[in-house]
Design an enzyme around this catalytic site. Structure first.
Site, PDB file in Angstrom:
ATOM      1  N   GLN A 138       0.911  -1.272  -0.074  1.00 46.92           N
ATOM      2  CA  GLN A 138       0.006   0.012  -0.085  1.00 46.92           C
ATOM      3  C   GLN A 138       0.985   1.488   0.115  1.00 46.92           C
ATOM      4  O   GLN A 138       0.603   2.261  -0.544  1.00 46.92           O
ATOM      5  CB  GLN A 138      -0.952   0.036   1.093  1.00 46.92           C
ATOM      6  CG  GLN A 138      -1.927   1.088   1.307  1.00 46.92           C
ATOM      7  CD  GLN A 138      -2.952   0.894   0.153  1.00 46.92           C
ATOM      8  OE1 GLN A 138      -3.239  -0.187  -0.260  1.00 46.92           O
ATOM      9  NE2 GLN A 138      -3.561   1.977  -0.457  1.00 46.92           N
ATOM     10  N   SER A 173      -5.973   1.446   4.457  1.00 42.38           N
ATOM     11  CA  SER A 173      -6.745   0.622   3.324  1.00 42.38           C
ATOM     12  C   SER A 173      -7.601  -0.245   3.878  1.00 42.38           C
ATOM     13  O   SER A 173      -7.042  -1.384   4.469  1.00 42.38           O
ATOM     14  CB  SER A 173      -5.768   0.336   2.380  1.00 42.38           C
ATOM     15  OG  SER A 173      -6.218  -0.214   1.161  1.00 42.38           O
ATOM     16  N   HIS A 175      -7.973  -2.880   1.781  1.00 43.30           N
ATOM     17  CA  HIS A 175      -7.390  -3.938   1.351  1.00 43.30           C
ATOM     18  C   HIS A 175      -6.420  -4.697   2.149  1.00 43.30           C
ATOM     19  O   HIS A 175      -6.515  -5.807   2.154  1.00 43.30           O
ATOM     20  CB  HIS A 175      -6.623  -3.479   0.004  1.00 43.30           C
ATOM     21  CG  HIS A 175      -7.408  -3.069  -1.201  1.00 43.30           C
ATOM     22  ND1 HIS A 175      -7.916  -4.351  -1.995  1.00 43.30           N
ATOM     23  CD2 HIS A 175      -7.804  -2.171  -1.952  1.00 43.30           C
ATOM     24  CE1 HIS A 175      -8.585  -3.804  -3.142  1.00 43.30           C
ATOM     25  NE2 HIS A 175      -8.682  -2.394  -2.837  1.00 43.30           N
ATOM     26  N   ASP A 182     -11.381  -5.704  -5.738  1.00 44.14           N
ATOM     27  CA  ASP A 182     -11.291  -4.807  -6.753  1.00 44.14           C
ATOM     28  C   ASP A 182     -11.946  -6.053  -7.818  1.00 44.14           C
ATOM     29  O   ASP A 182     -11.004  -6.999  -8.024  1.00 44.14           O
ATOM     30  CB  ASP A 182     -10.193  -4.265  -7.012  1.00 44.14           C
ATOM     31  CG  ASP A 182      -9.766  -3.265  -6.298  1.00 44.14           C
ATOM     32  OD1 ASP A 182     -10.719  -2.658  -5.572  1.00 44.14           O
ATOM     33  OD2 ASP A 182      -8.426  -2.499  -6.336  1.00 44.14           O
ATOM     34  N   GLU A 225     -15.535   4.541  -6.786  1.00 42.67           N
ATOM     35  CA  GLU A 225     -14.824   3.433  -7.177  1.00 42.67           C
ATOM     36  C   GLU A 225     -16.019   2.516  -7.626  1.00 42.67           C
ATOM     37  O   GLU A 225     -16.163   1.362  -6.688  1.00 42.67           O
ATOM     38  CB  GLU A 225     -13.903   2.846  -6.482  1.00 42.67           C
ATOM     39  CG  GLU A 225     -12.822   4.010  -6.168  1.00 42.67           C
ATOM     40  CD  GLU A 225     -11.388   3.257  -5.311  1.00 42.67           C
ATOM     41  OE1 GLU A 225     -11.586   2.280  -4.812  1.00 42.67           O
ATOM     42  OE2 GLU A 225     -10.535   3.934  -5.093  1.00 42.67           O
ATOM     43  N   HIS A 228     -14.845  -1.329  -6.528  1.00 41.87           N
ATOM     44  CA  HIS A 228     -14.250  -1.546  -5.289  1.00 41.87           C
ATOM     45  C   HIS A 228     -15.424  -2.387  -4.205  1.00 41.87           C
ATOM     46  O   HIS A 228     -16.489  -1.482  -4.044  1.00 41.87           O
ATOM     47  CB  HIS A 228     -13.928  -0.663  -4.433  1.00 41.87           C
ATOM     48  CG  HIS A 228     -13.139  -0.791  -3.159  1.00 41.87           C
ATOM     49  ND1 HIS A 228     -11.829  -0.856  -2.863  1.00 41.87           N
ATOM     50  CD2 HIS A 228     -13.775  -1.102  -1.899  1.00 41.87           C
ATOM     51  CE1 HIS A 228     -11.414  -1.017  -1.693  1.00 41.87           C
ATOM     52  NE2 HIS A 228     -12.802  -1.186  -1.019  1.00 41.87           N
TER      53      HIS A 228
END
Length: 261
Positions: A138, A173, A175, A182, A225, A228
């Site tokens: 990241q 994040s 993630h 994604d 997004e 996402h």
């Protein structure tokens, strides 16, 4: 007559120069105000979101005996809030497994398997472009984004502020939770595809939400997004879809209802 023309040309040159300087300074002022307005809005949202921080921390420790509802208690780990003002806990365990050549949280992976199969049965092709990211990865992405914006903005602070709208800072994040996916490539026009339309109708039935919505950018502080998706559990996802809430709003909603203590 020649002197008159020469004088007029000189006047035009001077006037054009004045206009250019004015436009340049106006652009600088607008950029300055835009960057600092964004920072102020982040600070205000962080203060207003203090309740959400308490909710997300409480949700992580919730249990059936804590007085919360079964939804909050049984899916507490799925509701962890990681955003611009809520850092991922240092001791967080993403509980990863490797599927589709990426690492994903175990619960999210099982849910995605079901969703992918259902989509395929309807003639829709889904694939995972990105899932879990380490803080190191990241950090690399964030620095790359800053470098990209530094070509357009003279100030490092300006470049960093704009980069943060697209890529979260390391530790901030989703993630890194293993719960975010994604899908089908990072495409701004993904929302024009049949795959997006299918997800809009069915994702909540498998526990996934569109995390960074176009109409919630002021709350999430992340640009729209369409690719996402975040796993939050079926009951939570359905409730968020029904009430038209993003994750930050949903946590506030649970707190106000007294479902999370």
């Amino acid at each position: 007559m020649g002197n008159h023309k020469k004088g007029f040309r000189n006047f035009l040159f001077v006037f054009a120069g004045f206009v250019s300087v004015f436009v340049f300074f106006a652009a600088c002022v607008i950029t300055f105000l835009e960057v600092y307005s964004y920072r102020d809005s982040r600070e205000e949202a962080a203060n207003a979101g203090a309740a959400s921080s308490g909710v997300s921390s409480a949700a992580s420790a919730a249990s059936p005996s804590s007085g919360g509802t079964s939804a909050a208690a049984s899916t507490d780990k799925n509701l962890i809030l990681v955003n611009y003002s809520h850092k991922l806990p240092d001791n967080y365990d993403p509980d990863l497994i490797t599927v589709y050549e990426v690492q994903i949280n175990r619960r999210a992976a099982a849910a995605y398997e079901k969703m992918n199969a259902a989509a395929a049965a309807d003639g829709i092709s889904l694939w995972i472009s990105s899932a879990y990211r380490s803080s190191e990865r990241q950090s690399e992405l964030f620095q790359e984004e800053i470098e990209g914006y530094s070509k357009s903005y003279s100030s490092p602070d300006e470049a960093e502020a704009y980069a943060e709208k697209s890529v979260a800072r390391p530790g901030y994040s989703e993630h890194s939770t293993g719960l975010a996916l994604d899908l089908n490539g990072v495409r701004d026009d993904f929302d024009t595809t049949p795959a997006f339309q299918w997800l809009d109708e069915h994702a909540q039935d498998y526990g996934f939400i569109l995390r960074y919505r176009k109409d919630k950018q002021e709350i999430t502080k992340i640009k729209y997004e369409p690719w996402h998706y975040r796993y939050v559990g079926v009951e939570n996802a359905r409730m968020m879809k029904e009430k038209d809430l993003c994750l930050e709003e949903y946590l506030d909603f649970l707190q106000k209802k007294g479902n999370v203590h």
